[in-house]
Design an enzyme around this catalytic site. Structure first.
Site, PDB file in Angstrom:
ATOM      1  N   ARG A 217       0.817  -1.218   0.000  1.00 30.28           N
ATOM      2  CA  ARG A 217       0.000   0.000   0.000  1.00 30.28           C
ATOM      3  C   ARG A 217       0.848   1.265   0.000  1.00 30.28           C
ATOM      4  O   ARG A 217       0.422   2.307  -0.506  1.00 30.28           O
ATOM      5  CB  ARG A 217      -0.979  -0.041   1.178  1.00 30.28           C
TER       6      ARG A 217
ATOM      7  N   HIS B 140       0.125   4.369  -2.479  1.00 30.15           N
ATOM      8  CA  HIS B 140      -0.069   5.734  -1.987  1.00 30.15           C
ATOM      9  C   HIS B 140       0.996   6.681  -2.524  1.00 30.15           C
ATOM     10  O   HIS B 140       0.734   7.867  -2.715  1.00 30.15           O
ATOM     11  CB  HIS B 140      -0.058   5.743  -0.454  1.00 30.15           C
TER      12      HIS B 140
ATOM     13  N   ASN C 141      -2.036   8.486   5.350  1.00 36.78           N
ATOM     14  CA  ASN C 141      -0.852   7.634   5.455  1.00 36.78           C
ATOM     15  C   ASN C 141      -0.474   7.305   6.894  1.00 36.78           C
ATOM     16  O   ASN C 141       0.549   6.659   7.137  1.00 36.78           O
ATOM     17  CB  ASN C 141       0.339   8.309   4.757  1.00 36.78           C
TER      18      ASN C 141
ATOM     19  N   HIS D  54      -5.957  -5.803  -1.679  1.00 40.25           N
ATOM     20  CA  HIS D  54      -6.563  -5.918  -0.350  1.00 40.25           C
ATOM     21  C   HIS D  54      -6.748  -7.368   0.067  1.00 40.25           C
ATOM     22  O   HIS D  54      -7.243  -7.635   1.165  1.00 40.25           O
ATOM     23  CB  HIS D  54      -7.907  -5.191  -0.311  1.00 40.25           C
TER      24      HIS D  54
END
Length: 334
Positions: free
Chosen positions: A72, A76, A101, A198
């Site tokens: 992730r 991001h 974050n 995910h």
């Protein structure tokens, strides 16, 4: 003959300049990186991949939550001003300090890999490339298929927390999700594929507990949640309970990378609202369906598509050539 030869020389010069411009921009019309390539460090730092892999493996063996954290982190980073490691820069108003974050983990793994690389080949490997490799290695270490990572990114000089406001969010409806991905050159299939990341990792109760009790002021749960699944989620995230308790986003497969995430979406067991909408909206459902079916075949299809989409995402607004810099440490610009 001299005029013809001169014309050919001019034409060749124009073509060379056009090619150079395309490479410097980092993407072609299909969003593929032109400034990155597989084997970029073959001559200057041939052990780069094994060094990063070693750091990631050591961390994941000690703490399985590191793998989804690194995956992730790459997502991001790429979605905010491109894949340039701006997410690693420390400071009170940087991307790293921003609310979206705040729950990311794995930063120490990137630092460890960078330290080893600076010893092996000082000033050569960018932090942005380390993040890209660490994301791939995290998938492989949790059972996903390996893909080749084009390298050659350079590190960004700017990191502003306010720039994270446009990151895809847990409450985004499908229309907004599609637009945010399209803004980065990614299509709807890319969206559904990348959200499949995910399949590993967890979400804090604060990100989805509103779905369990008074969804949209209805005094009841989100109707997209399977009624048989609801008591399990409520037990994990009681009303007024610990907002930071972690819950698997892919029930039954939290540490195993695969297509079971999509099976859970089909069965009304999507934990995050934006994930659940992938099944309930016809624009994305057909891509979810493509990852269902015979487990071996659909799982293989998902793994192949995930690698492809990660390469595509990894070339969003990349800095190459003389753009940016190669940081000496990942937490600060030189």
């Amino acid at each position: 003959m001299e005029v013809s030869s001169l014309n050919k020389t001019l034409i060749l010069l124009v073509l060379v300049l056009a090619t150079f411009t395309t490479v410097a921009q980092g993407q072609d019309s299909r969003g593929r990186g032109q400034g990155t390539r597989v084997g970029f460090y073959r001559a200057t730092c041939p052990r780069v991949e094994s060094i990063v892999q070693s750091a990631v493996r050591s961390a994941v063996q000690s703490n399985r939550t590191i793998a989804p954290g690194l995956l992730r982190m790459f997502f991001h980073d790429c979605f905010v001003n491109g894949c340039d490691a701006s997410i690693l820069i420390e400071g009170p108003s940087t991307e790293k300090a921003s609310r979206p974050n705040s729950l990311l983990r794995g930063f120490e793994v990137i630092d460890a890999a960078k330290t080893r690389l600076e010893t092996a080949c000082p000033g050569v490997v960018s932090c942005a490339d380390i993040v890209a490799l660490a994301a791939r290695d995290s998938v492989v270490l949790t059972g996903g298929r390996r893909w080749q990572v084009p390298l050659g990114r350079r590190d960004g000089l700017v990191s502003q927390g306010s720039d994270t406001d446009n990151l895809p969010a847990a409450t985004d409806p499908i229309t907004v999700q599609i637009r945010k991905f399209a803004d980065k050159g990614l299509n709807t299939q890319d969206l559904v594929t990348l959200v499949g990341g995910h399949t590993i990792g967890t979400a804090a109760c604060l990100l989805f507990s509103y779905r369990l009790y008074n969804f949209n002021n209805t005094n009841g749960p989100d109707p997209d949640i399977n009624q048989a699944f609801l008591p399990q989620l409520r037990a994990l995230c009681p009303n007024g309970g610990d907002a930071f308790r972690r819950v698997a986003m892919d029930t039954g497969s939290v540490n195993s990378f695969g297509n079971s995430f999509y099976e859970n979406l089909r069965n009304g067991r999507g934990v995050i609202e934006s994930d659940a909408k992938l099944w309930s909206d016809r624009r994305t459902r057909r891509f979810v369906q493509g990852f269902l079916g015979v487990r071996g075949q659909s799982g293989s299809r998902f793994n192949a598509e995930f690698g492809r989409a990660m390469v595509k995402m990894g070339n969003i607004e990349v800095k190459t050539g003389r753009q940016g810099q190669i940081r000496r440490v990942c937490t600060a610009t030189n």
